[in-house]
Design a protein around this motif. Sequence first.
Motif, PDB file in Angstrom:
ATOM      1  N   ASN A  63      54.709  15.002  57.095  1.00  0.00           N
ATOM      2  CA  ASN A  63      53.963  15.736  58.113  1.00  0.00           C
ATOM      3  C   ASN A  63      53.628  14.812  59.282  1.00  0.00           C
ATOM      4  O   ASN A  63      52.901  13.832  59.121  1.00  0.00           O
TER       5      ASN A  63
ATOM      6  N   LYS B 245      47.150  25.693  60.690  1.00  0.00           N
ATOM      7  CA  LYS B 245      48.114  25.305  61.711  1.00  0.00           C
ATOM      8  C   LYS B 245      49.150  26.426  61.763  1.00  0.00           C
ATOM      9  O   LYS B 245      49.673  26.833  60.726  1.00  0.00           O
TER      10      LYS B 245
ATOM     11  N   ALA C 109      61.936  14.358  71.574  1.00  0.00           N
ATOM     12  CA  ALA C 109      61.529  14.416  70.164  1.00  0.00           C
ATOM     13  C   ALA C 109      62.413  15.383  69.380  1.00  0.00           C
ATOM     14  O   ALA C 109      61.934  16.347  68.797  1.00  0.00           O
TER      15      ALA C 109
ATOM     16  N   LYS D 102      55.124  24.935  55.422  1.00  0.00           N
ATOM     17  CA  LYS D 102      54.744  24.297  54.162  1.00  0.00           C
ATOM     18  C   LYS D 102      55.167  25.172  52.985  1.00  0.00           C
ATOM     19  O   LYS D 102      55.352  26.376  53.128  1.00  0.00           O
TER      20      LYS D 102
ATOM     21  N   ASN E 197      62.828  10.828  65.742  1.00  0.00           N
ATOM     22  CA  ASN E 197      62.241  10.844  67.082  1.00  0.00           C
ATOM     23  C   ASN E 197      61.017  11.744  67.081  1.00  0.00           C
ATOM     24  O   ASN E 197      61.135  12.956  66.910  1.00  0.00           O
TER      25      ASN E 197
ATOM     26  N   PHE F 233      62.346  24.037  58.781  1.00  0.00           N
ATOM     27  CA  PHE F 233      61.877  22.883  59.527  1.00  0.00           C
ATOM     28  C   PHE F 233      60.372  22.652  59.389  1.00  0.00           C
ATOM     29  O   PHE F 233      59.921  21.518  59.287  1.00  0.00           O
TER      30      PHE F 233
ATOM     31  N   TYR G 168      50.917  26.162  67.683  1.00  0.00           N
ATOM     32  CA  TYR G 168      52.054  25.712  68.473  1.00  0.00           C
ATOM     33  C   TYR G 168      52.735  26.970  69.005  1.00  0.00           C
ATOM     34  O   TYR G 168      53.267  27.761  68.223  1.00  0.00           O
TER      35      TYR G 168
ATOM     36  N   SER H  67      61.526  19.539  66.876  1.00  0.00           N
ATOM     37  CA  SER H  67      61.243  19.099  65.502  1.00  0.00           C
ATOM     38  C   SER H  67      60.331  17.877  65.447  1.00  0.00           C
ATOM     39  O   SER H  67      59.644  17.662  64.454  1.00  0.00           O
ATOM     40  N   GLY H  68      60.329  17.070  66.493  1.00  0.00           N
ATOM     41  CA  GLY H  68      59.461  15.892  66.496  1.00  0.00           C
ATOM     42  C   GLY H  68      58.119  16.160  67.145  1.00  0.00           C
ATOM     43  O   GLY H  68      57.363  15.235  67.458  1.00  0.00           O
ATOM     44  N   ILE H  69      57.820  17.426  67.390  1.00  0.00           N
ATOM     45  CA  ILE H  69      56.563  17.792  68.048  1.00  0.00           C
ATOM     46  C   ILE H  69      55.674  18.607  67.107  1.00  0.00           C
ATOM     47  O   ILE H  69      54.486  18.348  66.966  1.00  0.00           O
ATOM     48  N   VAL H  70      56.305  19.600  66.459  1.00  0.00           N
ATOM     49  CA  VAL H  70      55.537  20.530  65.616  1.00  0.00           C
ATOM     50  C   VAL H  70      55.362  19.945  64.215  1.00  0.00           C
ATOM     51  O   VAL H  70      56.312  19.456  63.620  1.00  0.00           O
ATOM     52  N   GLU H  71      54.142  20.005  63.698  1.00  0.00           N
ATOM     53  CA  GLU H  71      53.874  19.497  62.359  1.00  0.00           C
ATOM     54  C   GLU H  71      54.180  20.578  61.318  1.00  0.00           C
ATOM     55  O   GLU H  71      54.654  21.655  61.652  1.00  0.00           O
ATOM     56  N   LYS H  72      53.907  20.276  60.051  1.00  0.00           N
ATOM     57  CA  LYS H  72      54.086  21.285  59.005  1.00  0.00           C
ATOM     58  C   LYS H  72      52.957  22.306  59.122  1.00  0.00           C
ATOM     59  O   LYS H  72      51.782  21.946  59.243  1.00  0.00           O
TER      60      LYS H  72
END
Lengths: 210, 257
Positions: free
Chosen positions: B36, A60, B27, A152, B4, A149, A85, A121-126
């Motif tokens: 995660n 990722k 978000a 990993k 969010n 943010f 991303y 921040s609520g869209i992209v994962e680790k």
Amino acid sequence: MRNVKFFGSIPATRSKFGSHYGEKIFELEGELYREWTPWRSKLSAMLMKNYKVEFLGNEKILYLGAASGTTVSHLADIVDEGFIYAVEYSAKPFKKLLELAKNRQNIIPIFGDASKPWEYSGIVEKVDLLYQDISQRNQVEILKMNSDFFLKKKGRILMMVKAKSVDSTLESSEVFSKVLEELYKKFFILSTDTLEPYHKDHIFVYGVKD
Amino acid sequence: MSYNLWFGNFNGDVEPSNNLKRSFKSAKNNSPIPFNISELGMKVLGGDYYNLLRKTAIEVAEERVEKELKSDDKYVIALVKALEELEEAINTLKEKKEDLEVVRETEVIGEFIEGISSLEKLKSKVEKEIEAVMERIAPNLVEIASPKIGAKLIERFGSLENLAKAPASKIQIIGAERSLYKALARLRKGKEAKMPKHGIIFMHGFVRNLPKSKRGKMARFLAAKISIASKIDFFRGELEEGLYESLKNRYEELRRT
């Protein structure tokens, strides 16, 4: 590097997709490869200079400064089982990036400002790799924030620095040593070098989050 | 703690969103999310997670990009006009304050000083905003001409498109129309005339810092580069390496000779 072959002295990535920005297509043993010239992409310039960045293919990646998606398109070939991303805040190149994201399955385009990671921040994962190619004065700070943010532990950073964007009043070498000094605090540096002759006044920094 | 996320809200449990586009747009979180989100998301959305994420991201981005492309240079123009008004107001107020000081020591002067300093704060805010927008819509113009001159040129030409389509000679003298027409009128009468060498672009350090005799050459070169920069910005929008380099070389050359 995974999915990369050299055709003569020029690298190319194995791809199921057609040309994105006018690059040539090669054929080898029934498979198609997209030419990846070091002049257009800094990651390719790294390859040409014999620096290794390894991929398993399912990484990722958070890519800051995706622009019109030249390098992103090749990275998407390389991590064909992962996701990228791709963040870009300039509308015009973003349109081109959108075309790419629509064609591929593994690019998530984010029209946003890399200096405000909280906004996505609520869209992209680790992520496993944080790639940054933005020309902004505070690009080290932006990298650090995004690393806090999203990156990993033991995740990697790959950063392209343009001396003039960071500080146009200092000599390039001074700018670079300042940038590295900042980075040492948070990252273990695996390799760093200039991107000459392909990109003037640029260095790359490849490291691991401590 | 409540978070969010693009697929809903999380505070111990996930409250799934019934409108993914809306939750994607909101978000935002002040601090990093301690888990995660893709793992959590896959529990909620299953194997469709990335598909939905990608689809939503594309839809949201498409809307935003279109909107921004339409309004960006109008925004810059409005900002430049506001900035010019502010500069003028600050200057006028400073003059009036000095007039007052000569006549009488009064507390009103203190209020003037306060007012001026708050206008100056506003001015620097507007300047920062111009820089930020210009960086996004015209990175090459910023690199070649600076955000301020670039923005003023866009304002004078009416849009980035008009600037990109204008001849370099017009870019060179825009802002000096009055002396241009004066000179043309003199020429028409058969008299000798001095053509203006530069207008707005005179503010550029490379022009201003040269001796008078070389400014014309520099201005012409600069205008040509601005023309190229604005074309790249308008048609492609990506920074072109090496453009600035040639400008700087020309400047060094003129400075030495």
